[in-house]
Design a protein around this motif. Structure first.
Motif, short mmCIF file in Angstrom:
data_model
loop_
_atom_site.label_atom_id
_atom_site.label_comp_id
_atom_site.label_asym_id
_atom_site.label_seq_id
_atom_site.Cartn_x
_atom_site.Cartn_y
_atom_site.Cartn_z
N ASP A 173 0.86 -1.18 0.00
CA ASP A 173 0.00 0.00 0.00
C ASP A 173 0.90 1.23 0.00
O ASP A 173 1.91 1.26 0.72
CB ASP A 173 -0.91 0.00 1.24
N PRO A 174 0.58 2.25 -0.80
CA PRO A 174 1.47 3.43 -0.87
C PRO A 174 1.60 4.16 0.46
O PRO A 174 2.63 4.82 0.70
CB PRO A 174 0.82 4.30 -1.95
N GLN A 175 0.61 4.09 1.35
CA GLN A 175 0.70 4.78 2.64
C GLN A 175 1.32 3.89 3.72
O GLN A 175 2.19 4.33 4.48
CB GLN A 175 -0.70 5.24 3.10
N ARG A 176 0.88 2.64 3.81
CA ARG A 176 1.36 1.78 4.89
C ARG A 176 2.73 1.20 4.61
O ARG A 176 3.49 0.91 5.55
CB ARG A 176 0.36 0.64 5.12
N THR A 177 3.07 0.95 3.33
CA THR A 177 4.36 0.35 2.97
C THR A 177 5.05 1.21 1.93
O THR A 177 5.21 0.79 0.77
CB THR A 177 4.15 -1.07 2.45
N PRO A 178 5.50 2.42 2.30
CA PRO A 178 6.07 3.33 1.28
C PRO A 178 7.34 2.81 0.64
O PRO A 178 7.56 3.02 -0.56
CB PRO A 178 6.33 4.61 2.08
N ALA A 179 8.20 2.11 1.38
CA ALA A 179 9.45 1.62 0.81
C ALA A 179 9.18 0.53 -0.24
O ALA A 179 9.75 0.56 -1.34
CB ALA A 179 10.36 1.08 1.91
N GLY A 196 -5.72 -9.45 8.76
CA GLY A 196 -6.16 -8.31 9.55
C GLY A 196 -5.03 -7.43 10.04
O GLY A 196 -3.99 -7.28 9.40
N ALA A 197 -5.24 -6.84 11.22
CA ALA A 197 -4.29 -5.89 11.78
C ALA A 197 -2.94 -6.52 12.08
O ALA A 197 -1.89 -5.88 11.92
CB ALA A 197 -4.89 -5.26 13.05
N ALA A 198 -2.95 -7.78 12.54
CA ALA A 198 -1.68 -8.45 12.85
C ALA A 198 -0.82 -8.59 11.60
O ALA A 198 0.39 -8.35 11.63
CB ALA A 198 -1.95 -9.82 13.47
N ARG A 199 -1.42 -8.95 10.48
CA ARG A 199 -0.67 -9.07 9.24
C ARG A 199 -0.15 -7.72 8.78
O ARG A 199 1.00 -7.60 8.34
CB ARG A 199 -1.55 -9.70 8.15
N GLN A 200 -0.96 -6.69 8.86
CA GLN A 200 -0.53 -5.35 8.46
C GLN A 200 0.65 -4.88 9.29
O GLN A 200 1.57 -4.22 8.77
CB GLN A 200 -1.69 -4.38 8.58
N ALA A 201 0.66 -5.23 10.58
CA ALA A 201 1.78 -4.84 11.43
C ALA A 201 3.07 -5.55 11.00
O ALA A 201 4.15 -4.95 10.99
CB ALA A 201 1.46 -5.16 12.89
N GLN A 202 2.97 -6.81 10.61
CA GLN A 202 4.15 -7.54 10.15
C GLN A 202 4.67 -6.97 8.83
O GLN A 202 5.89 -6.85 8.64
CB GLN A 202 3.80 -9.02 9.99
N VAL A 203 3.75 -6.61 7.93
CA VAL A 203 4.16 -6.03 6.65
C VAL A 203 4.82 -4.67 6.90
O VAL A 203 5.83 -4.33 6.25
CB VAL A 203 2.95 -5.89 5.71
N LYS A 204 4.29 -3.89 7.80
CA LYS A 204 4.87 -2.58 8.10
C LYS A 204 6.27 -2.72 8.67
O LYS A 204 7.18 -1.95 8.32
CB LYS A 204 3.97 -1.82 9.08
N ALA A 205 6.48 -3.73 9.55
CA ALA A 205 7.82 -3.96 10.10
C ALA A 205 8.80 -4.35 8.99
O ALA A 205 9.96 -3.89 8.97
CB ALA A 205 7.75 -5.06 11.17
N ALA A 206 8.35 -5.19 8.04
CA ALA A 206 9.21 -5.57 6.92
C ALA A 206 9.53 -4.36 6.06
O ALA A 206 10.67 -4.19 5.58
CB ALA A 206 8.54 -6.66 6.09
N ASP A 207 8.56 -3.48 5.86
CA ASP A 207 8.78 -2.28 5.06
C ASP A 207 9.78 -1.34 5.73
O ASP A 207 10.64 -0.76 5.06
CB ASP A 207 7.45 -1.56 4.85
N THR A 208 9.68 -1.19 7.05
CA THR A 208 10.63 -0.35 7.78
C THR A 208 12.05 -0.89 7.65
O THR A 208 13.01 -0.12 7.45
CB THR A 208 10.22 -0.28 9.26
N LEU A 209 12.19 -2.20 7.77
CA LEU A 209 13.52 -2.81 7.63
C LEU A 209 14.05 -2.62 6.21
O LEU A 209 15.24 -2.34 6.01
CB LEU A 209 13.43 -4.29 7.99
N THR A 222 8.61 -12.56 8.74
CA THR A 222 7.55 -13.44 8.24
C THR A 222 6.22 -12.72 8.28
O THR A 222 5.90 -12.06 9.27
CB THR A 222 7.48 -14.72 9.08
N VAL A 223 5.47 -12.85 7.20
CA VAL A 223 4.14 -12.23 7.11
C VAL A 223 3.11 -13.36 7.04
O VAL A 223 3.12 -14.17 6.11
CB VAL A 223 4.03 -11.34 5.85
N LYS A 224 2.22 -13.40 8.03
CA LYS A 224 1.22 -14.47 8.08
C LYS A 224 -0.05 -13.94 8.73
O LYS A 224 -0.09 -12.82 9.26
CB LYS A 224 1.75 -15.67 8.85
#
Length: 742
Positions: free
Chosen positions: A76-82, A227-240, A222-224
Motif C-alpha cells: 500500500d502506498p501509505q502503509r508500505t512506502p518503501a 487483519g491488523a496483525a498481518r498489516q503490522a508484520q508487513v509494516k515492520a518488513a517495510d521499515t527494515l 515473516t508475514v502471516k
C-alpha cells in the motif's frame, strides 16, 4: 443366373470405377509428396525459437531482501512506502515459490533460493501453519556462523528427494556472502554449513555490512495471518527494507521476494528487481515463458548473471530473469484489482477440483442412462422386435450428450470472465459455464446439417479444437490460472497448452480430420490428416504457442498412426513401420535441433535428452514416475478416461453396439480414434500427468461418439433399393450406408 443383358449392364457400371485408378496412377505420388512437405514444414515450425534476451544490467553488489509470505495485496502506498517505491521504480512480477515440497514453508523457500533448485528443509510438524525459519546456528568466531544441520539437509536433498538439489550452491559460486536473520542464514550457508558473515539483526548502520561481500541476504521477517496483525508484520518488513535501501552500496541490484508461503496453501508472491537496467517493465524468464511471472529458482542464476559470474554446471534448475516492456506505471493497475493473479489462482485451485469431479459424475451417470436407450435402439430386421425408444427421449439424450462434450470448451470460455472476483466463485463459474454450454448446444442443434449422422461428433470436436487453438494464438490467457487450464501457484506451467487443453485440442483436431477425410478419395485422406495434424504439432510444440515439445512428440505419433490407417484396413506391420519412421524423423530432427542449442536456450525436451546423455536423467525419470502415480490416483480426469473407454467398448463390442458399423463405413474415424489414443496416452506418460490428457480427450469426444453410435443403431434395420436396381445377387443396400456416405 443373370441374363446376358443384366450382366452387360453390371459390367458397364463397374468399368468406370476400375478404370479410374489407372487414369490417376500417374499422379499417385502427389499425396505422398504433400505429406512429406507438410512433415518438413512441421519440423521447421518446431525448430524456430524466440531469440534470447540479455540480462538487463550488471551490478557490483546484489542484495536479496526476502519476506516469507509477502504478497502483492499486502502493499500500500501509505502503509508500505518503501515497498511501494521499489515496485514503482523497479521491474515487478508474480513469484511462484515452488520447492521440493507440495507447500513451500519459510525454511523450504530460503533453502531453494540458495540452492537454485527445488529443495526442502526437514519437517517436524504437519499442522495447518508453517514453522518459522529457525535453523540451529553456532558462532564460534563472532564473524560468521555455522548451520549445524546443513550436512544432513544436503544429504536428504541429494539422496532422498527427486530433484538432486545442492543447498548452498549459490553461496559456493561467489567468494563471500552476508546473511542477516535466520532465514537469510539458510540461503547463505555453504554446503558444509558455513555462513561467511552473519548478523541476527540488521545493525544500526548497515552500510559497511552490505558492502563487505558481493552478495547479501536480509531476512525481512515473516508475514502471516490476516487483519491488523498481518498489516503490522508487513509494516515492520517495510521499515527494515527502507533501512536496507538507504544503506545499499552504489551499483547494486536489490531483489525483494516473498520467498515462501506461511500457511499450508499455495500462493503467488512479490518479486521486485530494482537497479541499473531493471527500471520498469515485467520480470520474466525462459523458465516461465510468461511476462510478469518468475520462479523462486530463477533468482540464483539471475544473481550470478548480474554479478558477471558463471552458474555452476548442472546444479541450477532456474533460468536468468529478464525484463520486458509493457507494464503499467501504476502498481495498482499492474498487480491489484482485476489483475490480481494471486486471487485468481487461489480461486482456480478451489474450483478446478469441484468442476472436474462434477463433470466426471455427470458423464458417468449419463453413460449409465444411455445403456438402456442403446439396447432398445438395436432393432432387428425381422417383423417383430423390441420397440424403439421414443423420439423425444432420443432427442433429449442427444442434446445431453452434446452438452457433455462441450463442457470443457465452455469452461475455457468461462475463464474469460471475472468469475473469480465473486464471493461465491464456484457457483458463478458453474453458471457461466452452463450458459456457454447451452449456447454451443443450441448452435449445433440449429444447424441445417444436424440430422447428418456425423455432424454432432465432427462439429463438437472442431469447436473444442478451435477454442483451444484460438486461446494459444492469443497467448493462452484462458488457460493461465483457469479452471480448465493450469495454476501458476503449482509451478508446473506458466504459458502454452496445459494437459486438459492438450487433450481437448488433439482429440478435436484428429476427429475433425477424420470426418473431413471421408469426403475425399482414399489417396487424399492421409493428406488431410497430416495437414491438420501438422498444424497441431506446430501449435503444441512451438515456443510461441503451445510451448510443449514433449506434447508435440506425442501428437506426432498420433498423427502418424491416424494417417497410416485412414484409408481403411488395419494397422499392419508395414503401415506401422512407415508411421514410426515418419514420427521418428520429425521427433529426432526436432530433438537434435534442441539439444545442440546452448543449455540456457534449450526446451524441456532438449534438457531431458541432455540429462539422459550425461547420466543425470535419473531424477527426472523418478519425478515423472512419481507424478504419474500421484496424478493417476488423485485426478477426476482418470475417472473420465476409464469411463470413456468402458463406454466405447460397450458401443463397439456389445450386441447393441454401433461403432463397429460406423468404423466399417468410415475408416478415417477409426483411424482418428487410434491416433487420439496413442497421442493422449503418450503425452500423459511423458509429462507425468498419467491419464489426465486422455481423460480430457474422452470428455470432449466420447459423448458425441456415443450419440453417433445411437444414430447408427436406430437405422440398423433400414433397407432401400438403389435407383434402377431390383433384388438380385448384389442384395439390398442399407439406407444408412448412403446417409453416412453422404
Amino acid at each position: 443366373m443373370s441374363s446376358p443383358k443384366g450382366l452387360l449392364d453390371r459390367l458397364r457400371r463397374v468399368a468406370p470405377a476400375s478404370a479410374a485408378p489407372r487414369r490417376s496412377g500417374r499422379r499417385a505420388w502427389v499425396p505422398y509428396l504433400l505429406v512429406f512437405l507438410i512433415a518438413v514444414a512441421s519440423l521447421v515450425g518446431l525448430a524456430i525459437r524466440p531469440s534470447t534476451t540479455a540480462t538487463p544490467g550488471s551490478a557490483d553488489y546484489v542484495i536479496v531482501a526476502g519476506a516469507a509470505g509477502l504478497r502483492w495485496d499486502d502493499l500500500d502506498p501509505q502503509r508500505t512506502p518503501a515497498l511501494w517505491q521499489e515496485a514503482t521504480r523497479g521491474s515487478v512480477g508474480w513469484l511462484s515459490v515452488r520447492s521440493a515440497m507440495k507447500v513451500t514453508c519459510p525454511s523450504d523457500g530460503w533453502l531453494t533460493l540458495g540452492a537454485g533448485n527445488y529443495a526442502a528443509w526437514p519437517r517436524r510438524t504437519s499442522g495447518s501453519q508453517c514453522e518459522p525459519a529457525a535453523p540451529a546456528l553456532t558462532q564460534p568466531d563472532g564473524i560468521g556462523a555455522n548451520v549445524t544441520d546443513q550436512r544432513t539437509v544436503v544429504q536428504n536433498n541429494q539422496d532422498r528427494l527427486p530433484y538432486g538439489a545442492t543447498p548452498g550452491a549459490l553461496a559456493e559460486s561467489v567468494r563471500c556472502t552476508v546473511a542477516v536473520g535466520p532465514g537469510a542464514a539458510i540461503a547463505a550457508a555453504r554446503p558444509f554449513g558455513r555462513v561467511d558473515k552473519y548478523e541476527s539483526e540488521l545493525p544500526a548502520d548497515p552500510k559497511k555490512l552490505l558492502s563487505d561481500c558481493v552478495l547479501s541476504f536480509v531476512d525481512l521477517g515473516t508475514v502471516k495471518g490476516s487483519g491488523a496483525a498481518r498489516q503490522a508484520q508487513v509494516k515492520a518488513a517495510d521499515t527494515l527494507l527502507s533501512r536496507v535501501v538507504a544503506a545499499r552500496p552504489e551499483r547494486s541490484l536489490l531483489l525483494v521476494a516473498g520467498v515462501s508461503d506461511t500457511e499450508r496453501s499455495n500462493r503467488l508472491h512479490v518479486a521486485i528487481a530494482e537497479g541499473e537496467g531493471w527500471n520498469g517493465g515485467w520480470l520474466t524468464s525462459a523458465g516461465t515463458g510468461r511476462d510478469g511471472y518468475l520462479q523462486l529458482i530463477d533468482l540464483a542464476p539471475t544473481i550470478l548473471s548480474a554479478l558477471g559470474r558463471p552458474a555452476p554446471e548442472k546444479l541450477f534448475a532456474g533460468r536468468t530473469a529478464t525484463v520486458v516492456e509493457g507494464r503499467p506505471s501504476d502498481i495498482t493497475d499492474a498487480m491489484l484489482g482485476v489483475h490480481n493473479a494471486d486471487l485468481r489462482a487461489k480461486a482456480q485451485n478451489a474450483v478446478a477440483g469441484i468442476f472436474f469431479t462434477v463433470l466426471a459424475i455427470l458423464q458417468v451417470l449419463l453413460f449409465v442412462l444411455m445403456v438402456p436407450i442403446l439396447v432398445r435402439a438395436r432393432r432387428h430386421a425381422g417383423p417383430r422386435g423390441p420397440a424403439l425408444p421414443p423420439k423425444k427421449l432420443v432427442a433429449v439424450a442427444e442434446l445431453a450428450l452434446i452438452a457433455a462434450a462441450l463442457a470443457i470448451p465452455a469452461a475455457l470460455l468461462a475463464d474469460a470472465t471475472p468469475w473469480w472476483r465473486n464471493s461465491h466463485p464456484a457457483w458463478v463459474f458453474g453458471l457461466v459455464t452452463g450458459v456457454f454450454t447451452l449456447i454451443g448446444t443450441a448452435v449445433l442443434r440449429a444447424s441445417p446439417r444436424y440430422p447428418r449422422t456425423l455432424w454432432p461428433l465432427g462439429a463438437s470436436a472442431a469447436i473444442g479444437a478451435v477454442v483451444v487453438g484460438l486461446d494459444l494464438l492469443t497467448g493462452a490467457r484462458l488457460q493461465l490460472n483457469g479452471v480448465a487450464g493450469y495454476s501458476a501457484t503449482q509451478g508446473g506451467r506458466y504459458a502454452g497448452v496445459g494437459v486438459v487443453g492438450l487433450g481437448v485440442f488433439v482429440a478435436g483436431l484428429l476427429v475433425a480430420a477424420g470426418c473431413l477425410a471421408q469426403w475425399l478419395s482414399k489417396p487424399w485422406r492421409p493428406v488431410v490428416v497430416v495437414l491438420l495434424g501438422g498444424i497441431g504439432v506446430v501449435m503444441v510444440g512451438s515456443p510461441y504457442l503451445g510451448a510443449d515439445p514433449v506434447g508435440a512428440v506425442a501428437v506426432t505419433a498420433g498423427v502418424c498412426v491416424t494417417a497410416a490407417i485412414s484409408t481403411g484396413g488395419w494397422l499392419t506391420f508395414a503401415r506401422f513401420a512407415w508411421a514410426a519412421v515418419a514420427g521418428l524423423a520429425v521427433t529426432i530432427g526436432f530433438a537434435l535441433v534442441d539439444v545442440h542449442r546452448p543449455a540456457a536456450d534449450q526446451g524441456s525436451l532438449g534438457r531431458l535428452l541432455s540429462e539422459l546423455a550425461s547420466g543425470t536423467g535419473g531424477p527426472a525419470m523418478q519425478r515423472a514416475a512419481a507424478a504419474n502415480g500421484q496424478t493417476l490416483l488423485n485426478s477426476p480426469l482418470t475417472i473420465l478416461a476409464v469411463a470413456g473407454v468402458l463406454m466405447l467398448a460397450f458401443c463397439q463390442f456389445s450386441p447393441w453396439g454401433g461403432l463397429n458399423r460406423l468404423f466399417g463405413l468410415h475408416p478415417a474415424l477409426r483411424a482418428a480414434g487410434a491416433g487420439v489414443t496413442v497421442a493422449t496416452l503418450a503425452a500423459g506418460v511423458l509429462s507425468g500427468s498419467a491419464l489426465t490428457v486422455a481423460g480430457a480427450a474422452a470428455a470432449a469426444v466420447v459423448p458425441t461418439a456415443v450419440l453417433t453410435a445411437l444414430r447408427v443403431l436406430l437405422h440398423a434395420a433400414d433397407r432401400t433399393r438403389p435407383e434402377g436396381e431390383t433384388d438380385g445377387p448384389g442384395g439390398p443396400l442399407l439406407r444408412e450406408d448412403r446417409a453416412l456416405s453422404g
